[in-house]
Design an enzyme around this catalytic site. Structure first.
Site: not given
Length: 153
Positions: A41, A148
């Site tokens: 990410h 996350h």
């Protein structure tokens, strides 16, 4: 022996769906959750999705269907972990929303099989929500680290 296929069809379908879900949620061996988050990410400068996703897919050996890259440093995203806690989609209370919107790119799988995965891209400027945990020994020395990407808002 005759197998009653209609009786076992729901189980077979469930097993067929389990493998992609397992791959989607699993992290590669040898990586902490924070390091895997960074690989999946964090992308400080924009790259085409086809190029950027190779770095993710090479770890899992399959084409990830959807992925979001935040165009921020790991340090800046980790700073979000020091903001007030909010409830994550899974009900846990270890999520944090970014103070400001950030540039990001959504990559969506459009075709091809690993290793020739093809992606479309959608550039956005939005807030993000991350789940954070205490760092492992091999993680950067922050009080909390992102593990996350929970939601884009």
């Amino acid at each position: 022996m005759v197998v009653d296929l209609p009786r076992y069809l729901p189980l077979l379908l469930l097993l067929e769906l389990w493998e992609p879900m397992y791959l989607l949620c699993s992290q590669p061996k040898g990586l902490s959750r924070a390091h895997w988050f960074e690989i999946q990410h964090i992308q400080t400068s924009r790259q085409p999705c086809n190029t950027a996703m190779r770095g993710v897919n090479n770890y899992t050996q399959h084409c990830k269907q959807i992925n979001t890259f935040l165009h921020e440093s790991f340090q800046n995203v980790a700073a979000t972990c020091s903001l007030h806690n909010i409830t994550c989609k899974n009900g846990r209370k270890n999520c944090h929303e970014s103070a400001e919107p950030v540039k990001m790119t959504d990559c969506s799988h459009t075709g091809g099989a690993y290793p020739n995965c093809r992606y479309s891209s959608d550039k956005q400027y939005k807030f993000f929500i991350v789940a954070c945990e205490h760092p492992k020994k091999e993680d950067p020395p922050y009080q909390l680290v992102p593990v996350h990407l929970d939601k884009i808002v």
